[in-house]
Design a protein around this motif. Structure first.
Motif, mmCIF file in Angstrom:
data_model
loop_
_atom_site.group_PDB
_atom_site.id
_atom_site.type_symbol
_atom_site.label_atom_id
_atom_site.label_comp_id
_atom_site.label_asym_id
_atom_site.label_seq_id
_atom_site.Cartn_x
_atom_site.Cartn_y
_atom_site.Cartn_z
ATOM 1 N N CYS A 38 -41.228 21.889 -51.629
ATOM 2 C CA CYS A 38 -42.664 22.311 -52.128
ATOM 3 C C CYS A 38 -43.183 21.280 -53.252
ATOM 4 O O CYS A 38 -42.405 20.945 -54.316
ATOM 5 C CB CYS A 38 -42.403 23.548 -52.974
ATOM 6 N N TRP A 328 -46.192 30.559 -57.387
ATOM 7 C CA TRP A 328 -45.243 29.598 -56.909
ATOM 8 C C TRP A 328 -44.157 30.465 -55.842
ATOM 9 O O TRP A 328 -44.247 30.029 -54.872
ATOM 10 C CB TRP A 328 -44.366 28.815 -57.990
ATOM 11 N N ARG A 330 -44.592 33.429 -54.547
ATOM 12 C CA ARG A 330 -45.347 34.257 -53.608
ATOM 13 C C ARG A 330 -45.654 33.378 -52.275
ATOM 14 O O ARG A 330 -45.835 33.644 -51.171
ATOM 15 C CB ARG A 330 -46.269 34.894 -54.029
ATOM 16 N N ALA A 331 -46.015 31.982 -52.674
ATOM 17 C CA ALA A 331 -46.675 31.045 -51.700
ATOM 18 C C ALA A 331 -45.368 30.866 -50.790
ATOM 19 O O ALA A 331 -45.704 30.261 -49.567
ATOM 20 C CB ALA A 331 -47.066 30.019 -52.389
#
Length: 346
Positions: A38, A328, A330-331
């Motif tokens: 990420c 952050w 949840r994505a």
């Protein structure tokens, strides 16, 4: 220093990137951006002049050669790896490809670059590994750098193999290497499939808090920012050809760990009932190692490093971070396998 950090968009790698950039090093973050990566993890340093990102796979020799040529590193910190034990049980092939074949490809690219530079003594290939290569302990004892390897999962076996490759390239070709084996990491930006983020996020959602077996498995917990600091210390001051075990000096059983997280959440974000009521014991993972414990004597005595964060302090920081960074996590919750029970096919 000019550094290449592989896996720098992952959990531990991004902590290394953030610290190295803030310390003034020129950093190339090299990451294939697989499911657990990420780029938000390094957003705080992404605009700095001494930071560069390259999307590339460590198994791609041509891409690795080009990265070395373009960046001209003084050292490489190799953190790119598949690391989730449960996923390795379900799909070991990816772990063999990335952790073994990828490390081989990276070693060969590093060796070619090092030879082409005239074999400078100052160059370093820093290989970052895990204490899981040592197998499982009983109620007493600790892993030292001389503990015989005894990996028990496809993940730990693949990391053990990569460790052996790095040592072989040092002995056979003279490549200047250092190795580190760390205990379980936790902290901010931890991908939400590992125990601590699973517990935090399930608790916030009112879901069961799954604990494998009876929760008696013991791990030594290392705050990720402490680990990044230790890795940079070893890179700059560690003895060539030497390995260093990095531990948090914070042993806890899984049940104790989960209970501590629940108590923190009860205080910071009280729910309708104690979060510990959500604890649920589930079928154990196949081949689940009973206990890991690191003897950190070498890194403490030779390099003067020891962890600065206790597990209670670190868990509170971690819980607060997840409470403050909902966007952050949840994505990431829709990514493949997140929220599912993995590693039960054996």
């Amino acid at each position: 220093m000019r550094l290449i950090v592989t896996g720098g968009a992952g959990f531990i790698g991004s902590a290394v990137v953030r610290q190295a950039v803030m310390a003034g090093h020129e950093v190339l973050n090299l990451d294939a951006l697989t499911y657990a990566a990420c780029l938000d993890n390094v957003a705080s340093v992404a605009d700095r002049a001494n930071y560069t990102f390259l999307e590339a796979d460590i198994r791609d020799r041509a891409a690795m050669d080009q990265a070395f040529t373009d960046h001209q590193p003084d050292a490489i910190m190799h953190l790119a790896a598949e690391s989730h034990v449960d996923r390795s049980i379900d799909g070991p092939g990816t772990f063999i490809e990335t952790n073994i074949n990828g490390t081989y490809t990276l070693l060969e690219a590093a060796r070619a670059y090092w030879v082409g530079q005239g074999k400078p003594d100052s160059f370093r290939f820093h290989h970052i590994s895990t204490d899981e290569v040592y197998g499982s302990l009983g109620d007493t004892g600790q892993f030292t750098e001389d503990t015989a390897y005894d990996p028990r999962s496809p993940y730990s076996a693949s990391k053990a193999a990569s460790d052996h490759l790095v040592r072989a390239w040092a002995e056979t070709y003279g490549l200047p290497v250092v190795l580190t084996n760390c205990s379980n990491n936790y902290g901010p930006y931890h991908f939400p499939e590992k125990l601590i983020p699973v517990v935090i996020l399930n608790a916030l959602a009112g879901k069961p808090l799954p604990i494998y077996g009876d929760g008696s498995n013991v791990r030594d917990w290392l705050y990720v920012e402490d680990h990044a600091d230790a890795l940079l210390t070893v890179l700059q001051r560690g003895q060539v050809g030497r390995s260093y075990n990095i531990g948090g000096e914070n042993e806890r059983s899984n049940l104790e760990l989960v209970q501590t997280i629940c108590a923190i959440l009860d205080r910071l974000k009280p729910g309708p009932k104690p979060y510990a009521d959500l604890i649920t014991f589930v079928t154990d993972r196949p081949g689940h190692d009973a206990r890991y414990a690191i003897d950190p004597t070498r890194i403490r005595e030779e390099l003067g490093w020891r962890p600065s964060v206790t597990v209670e302090e670190g868990l509170e920081k971690t819980v607060r971070w997840y409470l403050d960074n909902e966007a952050w996590w949840r994505a990431l919750q829709d990514r493949h396998g997140v929220g599912e029970r993995l590693g039960v096919k054996a």
